[in-house]
Design an enzyme around this catalytic site. Structure first.
Site, PDB file in Angstrom:
ATOM      1  N   ALA A  90      43.849  57.946  22.563  1.00 30.04           N
ATOM      2  CA  ALA A  90      43.573  56.364  21.380  1.00 30.04           C
ATOM      3  C   ALA A  90      42.209  56.881  20.928  1.00 30.04           C
ATOM      4  O   ALA A  90      40.988  57.542  21.121  1.00 30.04           O
ATOM      5  CB  ALA A  90      43.187  54.646  22.196  1.00 30.04           C
ATOM      6  N   ASP A  91      42.077  55.935  19.664  1.00 31.41           N
ATOM      7  CA  ASP A  91      40.532  56.373  18.642  1.00 31.41           C
ATOM      8  C   ASP A  91      40.713  54.686  18.095  1.00 31.41           C
ATOM      9  O   ASP A  91      41.992  54.131  17.404  1.00 31.41           O
ATOM     10  CB  ASP A  91      40.634  57.011  17.661  1.00 31.41           C
ATOM     11  CG  ASP A  91      39.245  57.258  17.092  1.00 31.41           C
ATOM     12  OD1 ASP A  91      38.558  57.675  18.197  1.00 31.41           O
ATOM     13  OD2 ASP A  91      39.053  56.661  16.118  1.00 31.41           O
ATOM     14  N   GLN A  92      39.474  54.126  17.890  1.00 33.89           N
ATOM     15  CA  GLN A  92      39.308  53.173  16.835  1.00 33.89           C
ATOM     16  C   GLN A  92      38.516  52.925  16.025  1.00 33.89           C
ATOM     17  O   GLN A  92      37.340  53.728  15.834  1.00 33.89           O
ATOM     18  CB  GLN A  92      39.145  51.171  17.339  1.00 33.89           C
ATOM     19  CG  GLN A  92      38.467  50.345  17.027  1.00 33.89           C
ATOM     20  CD  GLN A  92      38.351  49.603  17.515  1.00 33.89           C
ATOM     21  OE1 GLN A  92      37.061  49.123  18.607  1.00 33.89           O
ATOM     22  NE2 GLN A  92      38.964  48.361  18.438  1.00 33.89           N
ATOM     23  N   THR A 127      44.455  53.776  16.953  1.00 33.36           N
ATOM     24  CA  THR A 127      45.627  53.392  17.265  1.00 33.36           C
ATOM     25  C   THR A 127      45.979  54.718  18.870  1.00 33.36           C
ATOM     26  O   THR A 127      44.415  54.950  18.706  1.00 33.36           O
ATOM     27  CB  THR A 127      45.459  55.185  15.700  1.00 33.36           C
ATOM     28  OG1 THR A 127      45.523  54.754  14.638  1.00 33.36           O
ATOM     29  CG2 THR A 127      46.296  56.644  15.961  1.00 33.36           C
TER      30      THR A 127
END
Length: 214
Positions: A90-92, A127
């Site tokens: 995940a990444d933000q 995501t």
């Protein structure tokens, strides 16, 4: 003081039929997944996020494409070591008027970010990518829009005093679930997306795959 003075630890209920792997060192994401009934093992992926972001921006990728690229890279790195597991990357990213923001390095950096976001609306793009058997089997990108009120320099200093080092753990220098709520006049978007994980779509896919009961 005896042990009877302390409440017994409450075990976290598990609904999952098998463990999943989180390719991240994020305690927030780990807590979200465990709180939702998943048995989670966390592994840091060893990705140089800053280098990837610079490369993506130089290549003309959007914020959404960059968040997806980072999430996929994290998941694929860890999935190579545990191919049979379901691995979540995940990444933000935070974008405001074309500028990309990262986690502040120090208090001065946090203050600068808050001044830059003050009185403006920014986007949080989150995501998640899921790998299984060394293949990407699912991904989801969501966004939220947050409008920050106009902050005085005095308030920023008081806020940083109260929040402490927690401001260094989140992009933008705030945690909405804590003192960061003091910064905003409007928030539009999914709560879990803001915290860094499109949790409900992820849980839905894991139910389809039988990792969670339906």
């Amino acid at each position: 003081m005896s042990s009877e003075d302390f409440p017994a630890a409450v075990p976290i209920p598990v609904l999952a039929t098998q463990p999943v792997v989180l390719a991240s060192g994020s305690q927030t994401r780990l807590s979200l997944l465990r709180g939702a009934g998943l048995e989670v093992v966390a592994h840091r992926p060893g990705v140089d996020e800053e280098e990837v972001k610079l490369s993506c921006k130089a290549g003309g990728l959007t914020v959404e494409e960059t968040a997806e690229a980072l999430a996929e890279l994290k998941a694929s790195r860890v999935a190579a070591k545990v191919p049979a597991a379901y691995v979540i990357g995940a990444d933000q990213m935070l974008e405001c008027e074309g500028r990309w923001f990262d986690k502040p390095e120090d208090r001065a950096g946090a203050a600068e970010q808050l001044r830059a976001l003050s009185g403006r609306t920014h986007r949080l793009v989150t995501t998640a990518v899921l790998f299984h058997n060394n293949s990407r089997v699912w991904h989801q990108t969501d966004q939220a829009k947050l409008t920050m009120r106009t902050l005085s320099d005095d308030f920023i200093e008081r806020y940083l005093d109260a929040a402490g080092d927690a401001v260094l753990t989140s992009v933008g220098g705030y945690q909405l679930e804590a003192l960061g709520a003091q910064l905003f006049t409007r928030v539009a978007g999914d709560h879990f997306t803001i915290l860094g994980l499109p949790l409900l779509p992820l849980l839905g896919f894991l139910r389809v795959r039988g990792v969670l009961p339906s």
